[in-house]
Design a protein around this motif. Structure first.
Motif, PDB file in Angstrom:
ATOM      1  N   ALA A  37       0.857  -1.189   0.000  1.00  0.00           N
ATOM      2  CA  ALA A  37       0.000   0.000   0.000  1.00  0.00           C
ATOM      3  C   ALA A  37       0.889   1.233   0.000  1.00  0.00           C
ATOM      4  O   ALA A  37       1.670   1.438   0.929  1.00  0.00           O
ATOM      5  N   ALA A  38       0.771   2.034  -1.031  1.00  0.00           N
ATOM      6  CA  ALA A  38       1.666   3.175  -1.206  1.00  0.00           C
ATOM      7  C   ALA A  38       1.678   4.074   0.025  1.00  0.00           C
ATOM      8  O   ALA A  38       0.633   4.540   0.493  1.00  0.00           O
ATOM      9  N   GLY A  39       2.891   4.313   0.569  1.00  0.00           N
ATOM     10  CA  GLY A  39       3.056   5.209   1.707  1.00  0.00           C
ATOM     11  C   GLY A  39       2.750   4.595   3.053  1.00  0.00           C
ATOM     12  O   GLY A  39       2.887   5.276   4.077  1.00  0.00           O
ATOM     13  N   TRP A  40       2.348   3.335   3.084  1.00  0.00           N
ATOM     14  CA  TRP A  40       1.970   2.699   4.350  1.00  0.00           C
ATOM     15  C   TRP A  40       3.005   1.655   4.735  1.00  0.00           C
ATOM     16  O   TRP A  40       3.416   0.830   3.906  1.00  0.00           O
ATOM     17  N   ASP A  41       3.389   1.674   6.021  1.00  0.00           N
ATOM     18  CA  ASP A  41       4.239   0.613   6.552  1.00  0.00           C
ATOM     19  C   ASP A  41       3.388  -0.333   7.394  1.00  0.00           C
ATOM     20  O   ASP A  41       2.157  -0.192   7.464  1.00  0.00           O
ATOM     21  N   ILE A  42       4.029  -1.296   8.027  1.00  0.00           N
ATOM     22  CA  ILE A  42       3.281  -2.282   8.811  1.00  0.00           C
ATOM     23  C   ILE A  42       2.526  -1.620   9.960  1.00  0.00           C
ATOM     24  O   ILE A  42       1.377  -1.967  10.251  1.00  0.00           O
ATOM     25  N   LEU A  43       3.139  -0.662  10.620  1.00  0.00           N
ATOM     26  CA  LEU A  43       2.458   0.030  11.714  1.00  0.00           C
ATOM     27  C   LEU A  43       1.164   0.686  11.228  1.00  0.00           C
ATOM     28  O   LEU A  43       0.135   0.616  11.903  1.00  0.00           O
ATOM     29  N   ASP A  44       1.200   1.313  10.049  1.00  0.00           N
ATOM     30  CA  ASP A  44      -0.010   1.928   9.498  1.00  0.00           C
ATOM     31  C   ASP A  44      -1.109   0.898   9.286  1.00  0.00           C
ATOM     32  O   ASP A  44      -2.297   1.162   9.566  1.00  0.00           O
ATOM     33  N   GLN A  45      -0.739  -0.278   8.783  1.00  0.00           N
ATOM     34  CA  GLN A  45      -1.725  -1.320   8.509  1.00  0.00           C
ATOM     35  C   GLN A  45      -2.444  -1.752   9.787  1.00  0.00           C
ATOM     36  O   GLN A  45      -3.677  -1.905   9.812  1.00  0.00           O
ATOM     37  N   VAL A  46      -1.677  -1.948  10.858  1.00  0.00           N
ATOM     38  CA  VAL A  46      -2.274  -2.439  12.110  1.00  0.00           C
ATOM     39  C   VAL A  46      -3.049  -1.332  12.816  1.00  0.00           C
ATOM     40  O   VAL A  46      -4.127  -1.566  13.376  1.00  0.00           O
ATOM     41  N   ALA A  47      -2.527  -0.117  12.780  1.00  0.00           N
ATOM     42  CA  ALA A  47      -3.259   1.010  13.357  1.00  0.00           C
ATOM     43  C   ALA A  47      -4.589   1.207  12.638  1.00  0.00           C
ATOM     44  O   ALA A  47      -5.614   1.533  13.267  1.00  0.00           O
ATOM     45  N   HIS A  48      -4.588   1.012  11.330  1.00  0.00           N
ATOM     46  CA  HIS A  48      -5.820   1.116  10.550  1.00  0.00           C
ATOM     47  C   HIS A  48      -6.859   0.114  11.058  1.00  0.00           C
ATOM     48  O   HIS A  48      -8.030   0.469  11.275  1.00  0.00           O
ATOM     49  N   LEU A  49      -6.441  -1.121  11.263  1.00  0.00           N
ATOM     50  CA  LEU A  49      -7.369  -2.135  11.763  1.00  0.00           C
ATOM     51  C   LEU A  49      -7.896  -1.783  13.150  1.00  0.00           C
ATOM     52  O   LEU A  49      -9.102  -1.894  13.414  1.00  0.00           O
ATOM     53  N   ALA A  50      -7.014  -1.337  14.029  1.00  0.00           N
ATOM     54  CA  ALA A  50      -7.433  -0.991  15.387  1.00  0.00           C
ATOM     55  C   ALA A  50      -8.414   0.173  15.375  1.00  0.00           C
ATOM     56  O   ALA A  50      -9.451   0.149  16.059  1.00  0.00           O
ATOM     57  N   PHE A  51      -8.092   1.190  14.597  1.00  0.00           N
ATOM     58  CA  PHE A  51      -8.948   2.378  14.543  1.00  0.00           C
ATOM     59  C   PHE A  51     -10.340   2.028  14.025  1.00  0.00           C
ATOM     60  O   PHE A  51     -11.357   2.416  14.626  1.00  0.00           O
ATOM     61  N   TRP A  52     -10.402   1.269  12.931  1.00  0.00           N
ATOM     62  CA  TRP A  52     -11.701   0.982  12.332  1.00  0.00           C
ATOM     63  C   TRP A  52     -12.473  -0.078  13.108  1.00  0.00           C
ATOM     64  O   TRP A  52     -13.708  -0.115  13.025  1.00  0.00           O
ATOM     65  N   ASP A  53     -11.794  -0.903  13.886  1.00  0.00           N
ATOM     66  CA  ASP A  53     -12.520  -1.745  14.846  1.00  0.00           C
ATOM     67  C   ASP A  53     -13.290  -0.854  15.817  1.00  0.00           C
ATOM     68  O   ASP A  53     -14.446  -1.127  16.157  1.00  0.00           O
ATOM     69  N   ASP A  98      -0.937  -3.621  21.030  1.00  0.00           N
ATOM     70  CA  ASP A  98      -1.792  -3.702  22.210  1.00  0.00           C
ATOM     71  C   ASP A  98      -3.145  -3.052  21.944  1.00  0.00           C
ATOM     72  O   ASP A  98      -4.192  -3.589  22.339  1.00  0.00           O
ATOM     73  N   TRP A  99      -3.122  -1.912  21.275  1.00  0.00           N
ATOM     74  CA  TRP A  99      -4.362  -1.219  20.902  1.00  0.00           C
ATOM     75  C   TRP A  99      -5.227  -2.121  20.023  1.00  0.00           C
ATOM     76  O   TRP A  99      -6.427  -2.254  20.258  1.00  0.00           O
ATOM     77  N   PHE A 100      -4.621  -2.745  19.027  1.00  0.00           N
ATOM     78  CA  PHE A 100      -5.358  -3.632  18.132  1.00  0.00           C
ATOM     79  C   PHE A 100      -5.989  -4.790  18.902  1.00  0.00           C
ATOM     80  O   PHE A 100      -7.179  -5.104  18.730  1.00  0.00           O
ATOM     81  N   ASN A 101      -5.235  -5.431  19.781  1.00  0.00           N
ATOM     82  CA  ASN A 101      -5.771  -6.562  20.541  1.00  0.00           C
ATOM     83  C   ASN A 101      -6.954  -6.148  21.406  1.00  0.00           C
ATOM     84  O   ASN A 101      -7.970  -6.852  21.491  1.00  0.00           O
ATOM     85  N   ARG A 102      -6.830  -4.992  22.060  1.00  0.00           N
ATOM     86  CA  ARG A 102      -7.923  -4.523  22.918  1.00  0.00           C
ATOM     87  C   ARG A 102      -9.143  -4.128  22.096  1.00  0.00           C
ATOM     88  O   ARG A 102     -10.285  -4.467  22.452  1.00  0.00           O
ATOM     89  N   ALA A 103      -8.929  -3.405  21.003  1.00  0.00           N
ATOM     90  CA  ALA A 103     -10.037  -2.974  20.155  1.00  0.00           C
ATOM     91  C   ALA A 103     -10.769  -4.158  19.553  1.00  0.00           C
ATOM     92  O   ALA A 103     -12.009  -4.160  19.434  1.00  0.00           O
ATOM     93  N   ARG A 104     -10.021  -5.181  19.188  1.00  0.00           N
ATOM     94  CA  ARG A 104     -10.645  -6.377  18.604  1.00  0.00           C
ATOM     95  C   ARG A 104     -11.529  -7.096  19.610  1.00  0.00           C
ATOM     96  O   ARG A 104     -12.633  -7.549  19.280  1.00  0.00           O
ATOM     97  N   GLU A 105     -11.083  -7.213  20.855  1.00  0.00           N
ATOM     98  CA  GLU A 105     -11.886  -7.882  21.876  1.00  0.00           C
ATOM     99  C   GLU A 105     -13.163  -7.103  22.169  1.00  0.00           C
ATOM    100  O   GLU A 105     -14.239  -7.698  22.333  1.00  0.00           O
ATOM    101  N   VAL A 106     -13.068  -5.779  22.224  1.00  0.00           N
ATOM    102  CA  VAL A 106     -14.263  -4.966  22.454  1.00  0.00           C
ATOM    103  C   VAL A 106     -15.225  -5.110  21.287  1.00  0.00           C
ATOM    104  O   VAL A 106     -16.447  -5.234  21.473  1.00  0.00           O
ATOM    105  N   LEU A 107     -14.705  -5.102  20.085  1.00  0.00           N
ATOM    106  CA  LEU A 107     -15.546  -5.269  18.895  1.00  0.00           C
ATOM    107  C   LEU A 107     -16.316  -6.585  18.952  1.00  0.00           C
ATOM    108  O   LEU A 107     -17.535  -6.619  18.744  1.00  0.00           O
ATOM    109  N   LEU A 108     -15.599  -7.678  19.232  1.00  0.00           N
ATOM    110  CA  LEU A 108     -16.250  -8.988  19.262  1.00  0.00           C
ATOM    111  C   LEU A 108     -17.336  -9.043  20.332  1.00  0.00           C
ATOM    112  O   LEU A 108     -18.450  -9.523  20.079  1.00  0.00           O
TER     113      LEU A 108
END
Length: 270
Positions: A37-53, A98-108
């Protein structure tokens, strides 16, 4: 037939675990490995998932606040996902994980408690809780693919892809609409070979528009993780051929998809 929420949750948990396993041993430098994904690193990818969760959770618990947030995001322009990604680039990889893991559990926990039949607002058509969970599974798989590509890891496809493929079939009309084209009037038949070699099919056998190929390739197409020319998919019918150009399973503005270029190597070169 009502969707099996329990099965979707199990698949989402498994997809989440696979992604977390890829991320667990990364040092801070590796978190900043460029992805396809142009301009995105791995951190951006995971932050994106956490935010949109978090936003998907908000849609389930406070529709009015979600509507206000949606308007604010759309006001940022078609590149609002990139604008939002910039907000979290000062965080360390461990913080984002850590943010992603917590956001995912709340989402579920939130979505499994949504009463059956409830429609949740989103950036595309309103969705049931089952569809929202499936969308989060699709996003996890798709962004996980970007992470795997960045790390030079070849993932073994699983039957969880059926959830992604089903969503891809369900959003055929949306793909045309979001790209400013009229939705096809004639039905589609989709015939895919699953990772376990079993057949997955949707649509009437006599449909004039037919898509055939590996389930993995269909999922890579609809998630826009590969250029159509790199995939072993065949299209019969004018609308099926056009779908290869506009396929987009995710909500939001129309996206151009990936160029027909090699997947980046681990050091970011091609």
């Amino acid at each position: 037939m009502a969707a099996d929420v329990t099965a979707i949750v199990a698949d989402l948990r498994a997809e989440t675990a696979d992604l977390v396993a890829l991320l667990g041993g990364l040092d801070e430098a590796a978190w900043h490995t460029p992805t396809p994904a142009a301009g995105w690193d791995i951190l951006d990818q995971v932050a994106h998932l956490a935010f949109w969760d978090g936003i998907a959770t908000l849609a389930a618990i406070d529709a009015d606040r979600f509507a206000a947030e949606r308007q604010a995001f759309l006001a940022l322009g078609d590149d609002f996902a990139d604008v939002i990604a910039e907000r979290f680039r000062d965080q360390a990889g461990a913080q984002v994980l850590d943010w992603f893991n917590r956001a995912r559990e709340v989402l579920l926990a939130t979505l499994v408690a949504v009463p059956p039949g409830t429609k949740l607002p989103w950036f595309g058509p309103p969705m049931s809780a089952a569809s929202s969970l499936t969308a989060r599974l699709m996003e996890t798989w798709a962004h996980g693919q970007d992470v795997a590509d960045a790390l030079g890891v070849t993932r073994v496809p699983s039957t969880r892809l059926r959830q992604v493929a089903h969503l891809g079939v369900a959003t055929i009309a949306w793909s045309f609409t979001v790209h400013g084209r009229p939705a096809p009037a004639d039905p589609f038949r989709v015939e895919l070979s699953a990772p376990d070699c079993s057949p997955w099919t949707w649509g009437p056998p006599d449909a004039p528009n037919i898509l055939r190929g590996p389930a993995l390739d269909f999922c890579l197409l609809v998630a826009q993780r590969r250029h159509p020319g790199q995939l072993a998919l065949t299209a019969t019918g004018a609308d099926a051929a056009a779908f290869l150009e506009v396929a987009q399973v995710f909500a939001g503005p129309p996206a151009a998809g990936r160029a027909a270029s090699p997947v980046p190597a681990r050091d970011g070169t091609t």
